[in-house]
Design a protein around this motif. Structure first.
Motif, PDB file in Angstrom:
ATOM      1  N   VAL B  32      -0.758 -32.318 -36.342  1.00 19.23           N
ATOM      2  CA  VAL B  32      -0.141 -31.276 -35.472  1.00 19.23           C
ATOM      3  C   VAL B  32       0.906 -30.129 -36.075  1.00 19.23           C
ATOM      4  O   VAL B  32       0.508 -29.231 -35.843  1.00 19.23           O
ATOM      5  N   ALA B  33       1.308 -30.578 -37.196  1.00 18.54           N
ATOM      6  CA  ALA B  33       2.123 -29.613 -37.824  1.00 18.54           C
ATOM      7  C   ALA B  33       1.270 -28.610 -38.662  1.00 18.54           C
ATOM      8  O   ALA B  33       1.520 -27.404 -38.571  1.00 18.54           O
ATOM      9  N   ALA B  34       0.171 -29.141 -39.160  1.00 16.94           N
ATOM     10  CA  ALA B  34      -0.892 -28.247 -40.041  1.00 16.94           C
ATOM     11  C   ALA B  34      -1.484 -27.436 -38.958  1.00 16.94           C
ATOM     12  O   ALA B  34      -1.698 -26.355 -39.433  1.00 16.94           O
ATOM     13  N   ALA B  35      -1.926 -27.852 -37.779  1.00 16.96           N
ATOM     14  CA  ALA B  35      -2.707 -27.107 -36.992  1.00 16.96           C
ATOM     15  C   ALA B  35      -1.687 -26.332 -36.028  1.00 16.96           C
ATOM     16  O   ALA B  35      -2.309 -25.377 -35.362  1.00 16.96           O
ATOM     17  N   GLY B  36      -0.355 -26.473 -36.120  1.00 18.16           N
ATOM     18  CA  GLY B  36       0.551 -25.324 -35.288  1.00 18.16           C
ATOM     19  C   GLY B  36       0.335 -25.478 -33.808  1.00 18.16           C
ATOM     20  O   GLY B  36       0.566 -24.837 -33.259  1.00 18.16           O
ATOM     21  N   VAL B  37       0.396 -26.887 -33.496  1.00 21.70           N
ATOM     22  CA  VAL B  37       0.167 -27.119 -32.186  1.00 21.70           C
ATOM     23  C   VAL B  37       1.046 -28.293 -31.800  1.00 21.70           C
ATOM     24  O   VAL B  37       1.649 -28.991 -32.703  1.00 21.70           O
ATOM     25  N   ASN B  38       1.003 -28.784 -30.440  1.00 20.88           N
ATOM     26  CA  ASN B  38       2.021 -29.627 -30.150  1.00 20.88           C
ATOM     27  C   ASN B  38       1.626 -31.107 -30.161  1.00 20.88           C
ATOM     28  O   ASN B  38       0.538 -31.296 -29.976  1.00 20.88           O
ATOM     29  N   LEU B  39       2.378 -31.997 -30.511  1.00 21.91           N
ATOM     30  CA  LEU B  39       1.898 -33.210 -30.864  1.00 21.91           C
ATOM     31  C   LEU B  39       1.235 -33.823 -29.537  1.00 21.91           C
ATOM     32  O   LEU B  39       0.187 -34.525 -29.695  1.00 21.91           O
ATOM     33  N   ALA B  40       1.722 -33.823 -28.241  1.00 26.96           N
ATOM     34  CA  ALA B  40       1.066 -34.084 -27.151  1.00 26.96           C
ATOM     35  C   ALA B  40      -0.308 -33.612 -27.132  1.00 26.96           C
ATOM     36  O   ALA B  40      -0.976 -34.417 -26.041  1.00 26.96           O
ATOM     37  N   ALA B  41      -0.648 -32.427 -27.616  1.00 26.95           N
ATOM     38  CA  ALA B  41      -1.978 -31.818 -27.304  1.00 26.95           C
ATOM     39  C   ALA B  41      -3.126 -32.956 -27.934  1.00 26.95           C
ATOM     40  O   ALA B  41      -4.365 -32.822 -27.487  1.00 26.95           O
ATOM     41  N   VAL B  42      -2.553 -33.593 -28.812  1.00 26.11           N
ATOM     42  CA  VAL B  42      -3.916 -34.695 -29.408  1.00 26.11           C
ATOM     43  C   VAL B  42      -4.189 -35.469 -28.397  1.00 26.11           C
ATOM     44  O   VAL B  42      -5.339 -35.589 -28.243  1.00 26.11           O
ATOM     45  N   ASN B  43      -3.218 -36.187 -27.917  1.00 23.58           N
ATOM     46  CA  ASN B  43      -3.663 -37.178 -26.744  1.00 23.58           C
ATOM     47  C   ASN B  43      -4.175 -36.519 -25.626  1.00 23.58           C
ATOM     48  O   ASN B  43      -5.020 -37.200 -24.970  1.00 23.58           O
ATOM     49  N   TYR B  44      -3.920 -35.394 -25.356  1.00 26.15           N
ATOM     50  CA  TYR B  44      -4.557 -34.664 -24.196  1.00 26.15           C
ATOM     51  C   TYR B  44      -5.996 -34.400 -24.255  1.00 26.15           C
ATOM     52  O   TYR B  44      -6.565 -34.514 -23.514  1.00 26.15           O
ATOM     53  N   HIS B  45      -6.133 -33.860 -25.700  1.00 22.68           N
ATOM     54  CA  HIS B  45      -7.643 -33.486 -25.744  1.00 22.68           C
ATOM     55  C   HIS B  45      -8.482 -34.735 -26.086  1.00 22.68           C
ATOM     56  O   HIS B  45      -9.839 -34.560 -25.946  1.00 22.68           O
ATOM     57  N   PHE B  46      -7.766 -35.567 -26.979  1.00 26.62           N
ATOM     58  CA  PHE B  46      -8.801 -36.732 -27.552  1.00 26.62           C
ATOM     59  C   PHE B  46      -8.695 -38.067 -27.022  1.00 26.62           C
ATOM     60  O   PHE B  46      -9.217 -38.770 -27.197  1.00 26.62           O
ATOM     61  N   GLY B  47      -7.414 -38.245 -26.454  1.00 25.39           N
ATOM     62  CA  GLY B  47      -7.042 -39.483 -25.845  1.00 25.39           C
ATOM     63  C   GLY B  47      -6.285 -40.391 -27.020  1.00 25.39           C
ATOM     64  O   GLY B  47      -5.303 -41.026 -26.500  1.00 25.39           O
ATOM     65  N   SER B  48      -6.555 -40.214 -28.031  1.00 26.56           N
ATOM     66  CA  SER B  48      -5.968 -41.198 -29.144  1.00 26.56           C
ATOM     67  C   SER B  48      -6.485 -41.011 -30.609  1.00 26.56           C
ATOM     68  O   SER B  48      -7.462 -40.003 -30.821  1.00 26.56           O
ATOM     69  N   LYS B  49      -5.662 -41.325 -31.404  1.00 27.62           N
ATOM     70  CA  LYS B  49      -5.912 -41.138 -32.775  1.00 27.62           C
ATOM     71  C   LYS B  49      -7.183 -41.301 -33.196  1.00 27.62           C
ATOM     72  O   LYS B  49      -7.967 -40.683 -33.987  1.00 27.62           O
ATOM     73  N   ASP B  50      -7.908 -42.552 -32.752  1.00 27.24           N
ATOM     74  CA  ASP B  50      -8.953 -43.249 -33.156  1.00 27.24           C
ATOM     75  C   ASP B  50      -9.837 -42.253 -32.890  1.00 27.24           C
ATOM     76  O   ASP B  50     -11.009 -42.161 -33.395  1.00 27.24           O
ATOM     77  N   GLU B  51      -9.804 -41.877 -31.256  1.00 29.32           N
ATOM     78  CA  GLU B  51     -11.013 -40.905 -30.799  1.00 29.32           C
ATOM     79  C   GLU B  51     -11.143 -39.585 -31.395  1.00 29.32           C
ATOM     80  O   GLU B  51     -12.123 -39.257 -31.361  1.00 29.32           O
ATOM     81  N   LEU B  52      -9.650 -39.526 -31.855  1.00 25.74           N
ATOM     82  CA  LEU B  52      -9.997 -37.865 -32.638  1.00 25.74           C
ATOM     83  C   LEU B  52     -10.802 -38.111 -33.793  1.00 25.74           C
ATOM     84  O   LEU B  52     -11.608 -37.423 -34.196  1.00 25.74           O
ATOM     85  N   LEU B  53     -10.350 -39.121 -34.466  1.00 24.58           N
ATOM     86  CA  LEU B  53     -11.229 -39.367 -35.839  1.00 24.58           C
ATOM     87  C   LEU B  53     -12.703 -39.724 -35.285  1.00 24.58           C
ATOM     88  O   LEU B  53     -13.586 -39.057 -36.389  1.00 24.58           O
ATOM     89  N   ALA B  54     -13.073 -40.421 -34.618  1.00 30.54           N
ATOM     90  CA  ALA B  54     -14.270 -40.697 -34.104  1.00 30.54           C
ATOM     91  C   ALA B  54     -15.106 -39.528 -34.119  1.00 30.54           C
ATOM     92  O   ALA B  54     -16.322 -38.962 -34.373  1.00 30.54           O
ATOM     93  N   GLU B  55     -14.493 -38.736 -33.229  1.00 32.94           N
ATOM     94  CA  GLU B  55     -15.263 -37.275 -32.679  1.00 32.94           C
ATOM     95  C   GLU B  55     -15.401 -36.366 -34.015  1.00 32.94           C
ATOM     96  O   GLU B  55     -16.356 -35.677 -34.046  1.00 32.94           O
ATOM     97  N   LEU B  56     -14.401 -36.493 -34.918  1.00 34.55           N
ATOM     98  CA  LEU B  56     -14.458 -35.256 -36.112  1.00 34.55           C
ATOM     99  C   LEU B  56     -15.439 -36.103 -37.027  1.00 34.55           C
ATOM    100  O   LEU B  56     -16.380 -35.164 -37.382  1.00 34.55           O
ATOM    101  N   PHE B  57     -15.484 -37.204 -36.994  1.00 31.11           N
ATOM    102  CA  PHE B  57     -16.599 -37.670 -37.979  1.00 31.11           C
ATOM    103  C   PHE B  57     -18.079 -37.626 -37.619  1.00 31.11           C
ATOM    104  O   PHE B  57     -18.892 -37.140 -38.194  1.00 31.11           O
ATOM    105  N   LEU B  58     -18.036 -37.923 -36.186  1.00 29.92           N
ATOM    106  CA  LEU B  58     -19.362 -37.698 -35.394  1.00 29.92           C
ATOM    107  C   LEU B  58     -19.801 -36.211 -35.844  1.00 29.92           C
ATOM    108  O   LEU B  58     -21.069 -36.088 -35.971  1.00 29.92           O
ATOM    109  N   SER B  59     -19.101 -35.367 -35.487  1.00 26.62           N
ATOM    110  CA  SER B  59     -19.315 -34.024 -35.416  1.00 26.62           C
ATOM    111  C   SER B  59     -20.049 -33.743 -36.727  1.00 26.62           C
ATOM    112  O   SER B  59     -20.974 -32.869 -37.022  1.00 26.62           O
ATOM    113  N   ARG B  60     -19.263 -33.922 -37.896  1.00 29.19           N
ATOM    114  CA  ARG B  60     -19.396 -33.788 -39.225  1.00 29.19           C
ATOM    115  C   ARG B  60     -20.758 -34.244 -39.648  1.00 29.19           C
ATOM    116  O   ARG B  60     -21.656 -33.602 -40.397  1.00 29.19           O
ATOM    117  N   ALA B  61     -21.027 -35.456 -39.258  1.00 28.93           N
ATOM    118  CA  ALA B  61     -22.035 -36.249 -39.563  1.00 28.93           C
ATOM    119  C   ALA B  61     -23.306 -35.547 -39.095  1.00 28.93           C
ATOM    120  O   ALA B  61     -24.288 -35.757 -39.630  1.00 28.93           O
TER     121      ALA B  61
END
Lengths: 223, 223
Positions: B32-61
């Motif tokens: 969130v520091a690198a993205a310039g957004v708030n910490l809570a935004a991650v959980n709001y948009h993705f649910g959890s750290k794991d789900e963020l990773l999964a979505e990112l990986f799926l998208s790129r793959a």
DNA sequence: GTCTATATTCGGATAGAC
DNA sequence: GTCTATCCGAATATAGAC
């Protein structure tokens, strides 16, 4: 050495766990549980988690390098000071592949631990890994002596690809087994080493099809 | 899609950071520091750290696989339904190598992120990686069609080694540059792809020296 | 949708008895 | 040298105001 078996129990357990999960994913609590020792023992014997990792990696890397060097020396002795390409590659690939795919579970864990550690970004590891480049340089030098007529860049690329095959085989052999429907026999270690040696050797000696650039050059010379 | 730029800012920042450090070493706070957004935004948009990773990986793959498939289809069309070995390998190696070593920083991060993620043991990733074997199977099938006379195991080993060279080049190109004293030019992307294609092709078509077994067989037949 | 503040868990490290 | 108990920091996740 049999005196403080606690130390070695910790190292062994850590190695086993690190072989399958990354540094950050293995906690000291996991390690001491597997080793059957007390949590405080880690800090008593090693000082910190980082230092435990560093000592473990250094120990295994030293053992592997020793084995590789011995094989290289032997090959050089057999060739009256100049080893041939295949012998050099066998000295490079043999030890890690035998460790990883051989029957000795401890050795297998060590080999997988090391390939995993090689991409680890934790400081104590980075330092040791960078030193490992010195070790590779000796193999690069041996290859250059064995291939005096070959362009230097091609030798480095050849070494790069040899290392690629070694690493992939120590890390992703399971995927290959699955992908091939159990067709690829991962127990025939000598066969695997030979596959790596032969293909890497083809790359180094230039027995592949000409590169695009050279083909273009040849076409230009012709036309 | 341009609506919630917070989402994409998080994905982009995460990708950048994961390209260089492992999953466990990058905290949500770093992201969130690198993205310039708030910490809570991650959980709001993705649910959890794991789900963020999964979505990112799926998208790129998905994006990478799409590019590989397109190239494979094109090669098959050019060969009237049957692509030749080099074209198949170019479809396999081209996209990741171009992404990784090309000028586009975003793409480069994506490629390095993916090779790092491929060895990650975190559950959400493992699931997607395993699905990736399906993607490889299509390349294995194309190679088998291109090499009907070749033993099936040799095709799988050849594919394995091709993947090895691709991975090593996306992860350890820096070491090669250092080891070679800057002799190896990592900016000449086409040359690198061609090196991989040619060597992998040699492995697949069997243009290497005979394996030990076969040599033993030949010697037996002779003697 | 975004933020602040906080709950909660976890892991590395240490103090001090034995 | 080994153990128990505990401290402390870090990181994920969430509650609730705006």
């Amino acid at each position: 050495m049999p005196t403080d078996e606690t130390r070695t129990a910790i190292l062994t357990a850590a190695e086993q766990l690190y072989a399958e999960r990354s540094f950050g994913e293995v906690s000291l609590r996991d390690i001491v549980a597997a080793a059957g020792v007390n949590l405080a023992a880690v800090n008593y014997h090693f000082g910190s988690k980082d230092e435990l990792l560093a000592e473990l990696f250094l120990s295994r890397a030293t053992a592997l390098n020793r084995e590789r060097f011995a094989a290289l020396k032997e090959a050089e002795a057999a060739g009256d000071g100049r080893a041939d390409v295949e012998a050099i590659l066998r000295a490079l690939a043999g030890p890690p592949i035998r460790w990883c795919l051989g029957a000795d579970r401890q050795r297998s864990a060590a080999a997988r631990f090391m390939t995993r550690a090689a991409v680890e970004t934790v400081p104590p590891i980075r330092k040791i890994v960078e030193r490992d480049i010195t070790h590779l340089r000796r193999f690069a030098d041996a290859l250059r002596r064995a291939l005096p007529d070959r362009e230097e860049v091609d030798v480095y690329w050849g070494l790069h690809f040899a290392l690629a095959m070694i690493r992939q085989t120590t890390t992703d052999s399971e995927r290959l087994r699955k992908l091939s429907g159990d067709l690829c026999d991962l127990d025939d270690v000598d066969d695997i080493i030979e596959r790596i040696v032969q293909l890497a050797s083809a790359g180094l000696t230039g027995k592949t099809a000409p590169l695009r650039k050279e083909r273009a050059k040849a076409a230009a010379a012709k036309g």
